[in-house]
Design a protein around this motif. Structure first.
Motif, mmCIF file in Angstrom:
data_model
loop_
_atom_site.group_PDB
_atom_site.id
_atom_site.type_symbol
_atom_site.label_atom_id
_atom_site.label_comp_id
_atom_site.label_asym_id
_atom_site.label_seq_id
_atom_site.Cartn_x
_atom_site.Cartn_y
_atom_site.Cartn_z
ATOM 1 N N HIS A 1 1.353 -5.136 -0.531
ATOM 2 C CA HIS A 1 1.405 -3.734 -0.101
ATOM 3 C C HIS A 1 1.988 -2.849 -1.203
ATOM 4 C CE1 HIS A 1 3.431 -0.247 1.810
ATOM 5 N NE2 HIS A 1 2.304 -0.177 2.493
ATOM 6 N N ASP A 2 3.086 -3.277 -1.804
ATOM 7 C CA ASP A 2 3.676 -2.481 -2.882
ATOM 8 C C ASP A 2 2.775 -2.462 -4.111
ATOM 9 O OD1 ASP A 2 6.269 -1.613 -1.753
ATOM 10 O OD2 ASP A 2 6.615 -3.757 -1.589
ATOM 11 N N GLY A 3 2.023 -3.533 -4.317
ATOM 12 C CA GLY A 3 1.056 -3.538 -5.405
ATOM 13 C C GLY A 3 -0.022 -2.489 -5.208
ATOM 14 N N MET A 4 -0.441 -2.279 -3.962
ATOM 15 C CA MET A 4 -1.443 -1.253 -3.678
ATOM 16 C C MET A 4 -0.885 0.140 -3.953
ATOM 17 S SD MET A 4 -3.087 -2.861 -0.186
ATOM 18 C CE MET A 4 -4.432 -1.694 -0.006
ATOM 19 N N ILE A 5 0.374 0.359 -3.606
ATOM 20 C CA ILE A 5 0.997 1.655 -3.901
ATOM 21 C C ILE A 5 1.088 1.860 -5.406
ATOM 22 C CG2 ILE A 5 3.186 2.919 -3.790
ATOM 23 C CD1 ILE A 5 3.523 1.909 -0.944
ATOM 24 N N CYS A 6 1.475 0.816 -6.131
ATOM 25 C CA CYS A 6 1.529 0.893 -7.595
ATOM 26 C C CYS A 6 0.158 1.252 -8.160
ATOM 27 C CB CYS A 6 2.011 -0.443 -8.155
ATOM 28 S SG CYS A 6 2.033 -0.537 -9.959
ATOM 29 N N ALA A 7 -0.887 0.609 -7.641
ATOM 30 C CA ALA A 7 -2.247 0.888 -8.110
ATOM 31 C C ALA A 7 -2.630 2.338 -7.845
ATOM 32 C CB ALA A 7 -3.233 -0.058 -7.430
ATOM 33 N N CYS A 8 -2.212 2.878 -6.708
ATOM 34 C CA CYS A 8 -2.514 4.279 -6.393
ATOM 35 C C CYS A 8 -1.867 5.227 -7.399
ATOM 36 C CB CYS A 8 -2.038 4.615 -4.986
ATOM 37 S SG CYS A 8 -3.047 3.932 -3.661
ATOM 38 N N GLY B 1 3.617 21.863 -4.277
ATOM 39 C CA GLY B 1 3.810 20.996 -5.437
ATOM 40 C C GLY B 1 5.168 20.317 -5.492
ATOM 41 N N PRO B 2 6.292 21.065 -5.479
ATOM 42 C CA PRO B 2 7.612 20.420 -5.578
ATOM 43 C C PRO B 2 7.891 19.431 -4.452
ATOM 44 C CG PRO B 2 7.772 22.764 -6.054
ATOM 45 C CD PRO B 2 6.381 22.533 -5.537
ATOM 46 N N ALA B 3 7.542 19.793 -3.223
ATOM 47 C CA ALA B 3 7.802 18.901 -2.090
ATOM 48 C C ALA B 3 6.943 17.641 -2.182
ATOM 49 C CB ALA B 3 7.528 19.632 -0.774
ATOM 50 N N THR B 4 5.688 17.795 -2.615
ATOM 51 C CA THR B 4 4.805 16.636 -2.759
ATOM 52 C C THR B 4 5.341 15.687 -3.817
ATOM 53 O OG1 THR B 4 2.869 17.925 -2.091
ATOM 54 C CG2 THR B 4 2.465 15.895 -3.326
ATOM 55 N N ALA B 5 5.771 16.237 -4.952
ATOM 56 C CA ALA B 5 6.302 15.400 -6.028
ATOM 57 C C ALA B 5 7.546 14.648 -5.571
ATOM 58 C CB ALA B 5 6.610 16.254 -7.253
ATOM 59 N N ALA B 6 8.442 15.326 -4.858
ATOM 60 C CA ALA B 6 9.667 14.675 -4.382
ATOM 61 C C ALA B 6 9.339 13.544 -3.412
ATOM 62 C CB ALA B 6 10.574 15.705 -3.714
ATOM 63 N N ARG B 7 8.384 13.777 -2.524
ATOM 64 C CA ARG B 7 7.991 12.753 -1.552
ATOM 65 C C ARG B 7 7.398 11.531 -2.253
ATOM 66 N NH1 ARG B 7 4.482 15.594 0.754
ATOM 67 N NH2 ARG B 7 2.553 14.607 0.054
ATOM 68 N N LEU B 8 6.533 11.768 -3.231
ATOM 69 C CA LEU B 8 5.893 10.662 -3.940
ATOM 70 C C LEU B 8 6.898 9.891 -4.798
ATOM 71 C CD1 LEU B 8 2.510 12.294 -5.043
ATOM 72 C CD2 LEU B 8 2.975 10.878 -3.040
ATOM 73 N N ARG B 9 7.859 10.599 -5.392
ATOM 74 C CA ARG B 9 8.888 9.901 -6.185
ATOM 75 C C ARG B 9 9.684 8.937 -5.307
ATOM 76 N NH1 ARG B 9 9.172 12.538 -11.211
ATOM 77 N NH2 ARG B 9 8.741 14.781 -11.109
ATOM 78 N N ALA B 10 9.999 9.352 -4.100
ATOM 79 C CA ALA B 10 10.765 8.490 -3.195
ATOM 80 C C ALA B 10 9.951 7.251 -2.811
ATOM 81 C CB ALA B 10 11.166 9.275 -1.950
ATOM 82 N N ILE B 11 8.667 7.429 -2.586
ATOM 83 C CA ILE B 11 7.801 6.291 -2.242
ATOM 84 C C ILE B 11 7.742 5.306 -3.407
ATOM 85 C CG2 ILE B 11 5.429 5.599 -1.715
ATOM 86 C CD1 ILE B 11 5.141 8.335 -0.272
ATOM 87 N N TRP B 12 7.538 5.829 -4.625
ATOM 88 C CA TRP B 12 7.446 4.953 -5.791
ATOM 89 C C TRP B 12 8.761 4.222 -6.038
ATOM 90 C CZ3 TRP B 12 4.917 1.864 -8.509
ATOM 91 C CH2 TRP B 12 5.325 1.476 -9.781
ATOM 92 N N ALA B 13 9.880 4.906 -5.859
ATOM 93 C CA ALA B 13 11.182 4.272 -6.081
ATOM 94 C C ALA B 13 11.363 3.075 -5.155
ATOM 95 C CB ALA B 13 12.304 5.285 -5.873
ATOM 96 N N GLY B 14 10.938 3.209 -3.901
ATOM 97 C CA GLY B 14 11.063 2.106 -2.958
ATOM 98 C C GLY B 14 10.211 0.914 -3.344
ATOM 99 N N SER B 15 8.956 1.164 -3.726
ATOM 100 C CA SER B 15 8.067 0.067 -4.118
ATOM 101 C C SER B 15 8.546 -0.593 -5.402
ATOM 102 C CB SER B 15 6.635 0.584 -4.296
ATOM 103 O OG SER B 15 6.024 0.814 -3.048
#
Length: 341
Positions: A283-290, A174-188
């Motif tokens: 591409h970033d719009g698709m990440i936002c939609a996810c 859980g913690p590692a997954t959340a950290a990874r996803l936060r970094a992806i969202w921050a970039g987009s």
């Protein structure tokens, strides 16, 4: 964000009472349509035709329904294939069931079959590209009645943060997954905040917000209609394009069909060339939609507890964030933009 609501059971007499002020003809049969998870729907067959009786969740206001129905009316004026809203004898399109403390409406029922995911092919996505472009062209500059909350970047940021807090609290990954996803969202999110030199501001208008295969009616290989505009709101056309592109090209959670995606986008940009200036953010719009749909689906029973880590949209986010996939998406978009009209 819990959007789930129980189905409301109505007998034939209750349906007749709700529709008494509508000129629908003699009621022949009432069929519950139980596949939805938000609204309660009944198919009404009468001697004058087939109609859909829809009861909305208690939080859906009359103001929000006026927004949706004025949008449908605008599309109908342009002969766009969507349901027509039926007015009662007093000209009202929004009813109130006091017994169930919720609003309801009667809509035209579009004949055909719901598009199956496995039936999505080149011919279908090309029709979707055409229709999606026509819908946005019709709604560009349109000011609807009523009002709806927006569900774009700031909404997704807040919803995503709340969902990732839940992910971070899970045991194990859980913690590692959340950290990874936060970094992806921050970039987009950062790329949305960095306007490209010479690029126009992102266009806003009324968006469908939920155009996927379940909301497409077909007869054979022909698309007959686009339904379920109840999630519509005033937002970014680009995000709506990204939602539609994602839902018609992900053949599995971690497999995008780039050929289908290019076909859909070619048809879309051929009819809406003015949208090409926003193509660098698809591409970033698709990440936002996810992230948006991760939040929407987090309360489904199959994702209870640690099962949330197996959510399809987490797999999609990780897939889209891979550098080689980003490069392929950008190449797909570029090919569609550069294709001759």
């Amino acid at each position: 964000m819990n959007r789930l609501h129980p189905f409301i059971d109505l007998d034939r007499d209750a349906v007749a009472d709700l529709t008494a002020d509508y000129s629908l003809g003699e009621l022949r049969s009432v069929e519950p349509l139980v596949s939805g998870i938000i609204n309660t729907n009944y198919l009404l067959r009468t001697d004058a035709g087939d109609y859909l009786l829809r009861l909305y969740p208690p939080e859906r206001s009359a103001d929000a329904l006026r927004f949706e129905f004025s949008t449908l009316a605008r599309l109908a004026e342009a002969n766009f294939p969507c349901p027509r809203v039926i007015a009662d004898a007093k000209g009202k399109t929004v009813g109130l069931s006091e017994a169930h403390t919720r609003h309801y409406a009667v809509l035209e029922f579009i004949p055909g079959e719901t598009l199956a995911r496995e039936a999505i092919d080149a011919g279908i996505v090309e029709q979707i590209g055409d229709l999606f472009a026509d819908m946005q062209r019709t709604l560009s500059g349109f000011v609807p009645e009523g009002d709806k909350p927006r569900a774009d970047l700031e909404f997704v940021r807040e919803l995503g943060e709340a969902t990732l807090d839940r992910v971070a609290a899970l045991a194990g990954e859980g913690p590692a997954t959340a950290a990874r996803l936060r970094a992806i969202w921050a970039g987009s999110h950062a790329r949305f905040d960095q306007p490209r030199d010479g690029a126009p501001s992102l266009e806003r208008g009324v968006v469908h917000a939920d155009l996927y295969f379940d909301n497409v009616i077909v007869e054979g290989d022909r698309v007959r209609g686009i339904i379920d505009f109840d999630d519509s709101y005033y937002g970014l056309f680009l995000i709506d394009l990204a939602v539609t592109l994602m839902e018609f090209t992900f053949v599995e959670a971690d497999a995008l069909d780039f050929g289908l995606g290019e076909r859909l986008l070619r048809r879309y940009y051929a009819r809406r060339p003015e949208a090409k200036g926003e193509a660098h953010l698809v591409h970033d719009g698709m990440i936002c939609a996810c992230f948006k749909y991760l939040g929407y689906t987090a309360d489904l029973p199959e994702y209870a507890g640690e099962a949330l880590l197996g959510n399809e949209y987490i797999a999609r986010i990780d897939y889209l964030a891979r550098p080689e996939i980003r490069a392929k998406v950008e190449a797909m978009v570029a090919a569609a933009v550069e294709a001759p009209s």
